[in-house]
Scaffold this active site. Structure first.
Site, PDB file in Angstrom:
ATOM      1  CG  LEU A 144       1.712  29.842 -23.163  1.00  0.00           C
ATOM      2  CD1 LEU A 144       2.375  31.032 -22.725  1.00  0.00           C
ATOM      3  CD2 LEU A 144       0.144  29.695 -22.863  1.00  0.00           C
ATOM      4  CG  HIS A 145      -0.812  27.497 -29.605  1.00  0.00           C
ATOM      5  ND1 HIS A 145      -0.351  26.620 -28.751  1.00  0.00           N
ATOM      6  CD2 HIS A 145      -1.834  26.953 -30.166  1.00  0.00           C
ATOM      7  CE1 HIS A 145      -1.236  25.703 -28.715  1.00  0.00           C
ATOM      8  NE2 HIS A 145      -2.211  26.079 -29.396  1.00  0.00           N
TER       9      HIS A 145
END
Ligand SMILES: [Zn+2]
Length: 164
Positions: free
Chosen positions: A121-122
């Site tokens: 995730l980012h």
């Protein structure tokens, strides 16, 4: 669609260092000391803030959980709170350092939504200025970044050092 960024040649050495054919660049940022090699500028208990290797604008930040996961719904409350606290911290830093006129904030969850690295995730924080193109990198095939990555890293890393 390919997002091609025109880096100035002297910056290329930094870009090359970010090419990790084996392993995850976000995990590398989480596991190593803060450094321009990984572009990590700040760490908290569960989160890392780093510069985007392919910035849309100077100061384009990524806020990433330290744990290697692409499952937003699987984050614990503690991870979630820490992550979003750092999204806020990133916005504050960019406001103080770059005085942008606005921000794009968001994440692409899963490949179908355009995630380049769907397994980790980012959240993107993109500072925006009056006169920018209208929308996010999705439509920008080529973009010239006015400031070198090393200058941007130095400014923001310095800002975060003063916070701690
Ligand atoms: Zn990872």
């Amino acid at each position: 669609m390919d997002l091609r960024v025109l880096f100035r040649p002297h910056r290329w050495k930094y870009v090359r260092k970010m090419d990790h054919p084996f392993g995850c660049v976000f995990c590398a940022a989480a596991e190593n000391e803060l450094s321009i090699d990984t572009l990590a500028i700040y760490k908290s208990k569960h989160t890392v803030i780093l510069l985007n290797k392919y910035p849309y604008n100077s100061g384009h930040l990524l806020v990433v959980p330290k744990r290697h996961t692409g499952d937003y719904l699987g984050l614990s409350n503690e991870e979630l709170l820490d992550l979003h606290g750092n999204v806020q911290r990133g916005i504050k830093a960019l406001k103080d350092v770059y005085q942008p006129h606005g921000f794009n904030l968001g994440a692409n969850l899963e490949k179908a939504a355009g995630a380049g690295l769907p397994d980790h995730l980012h959240f993107h924080i993109v500072p925006r200025y009056k006169g920018d193109l209208n929308f996010f990198p999705l439509i920008a095939e080529t973009k010239v970044i006015p400031e070198a990555m090393d200058q941007c890293y130095a400014k923001l890393a310095d800002y975060f050092r003063k916070l701690t």
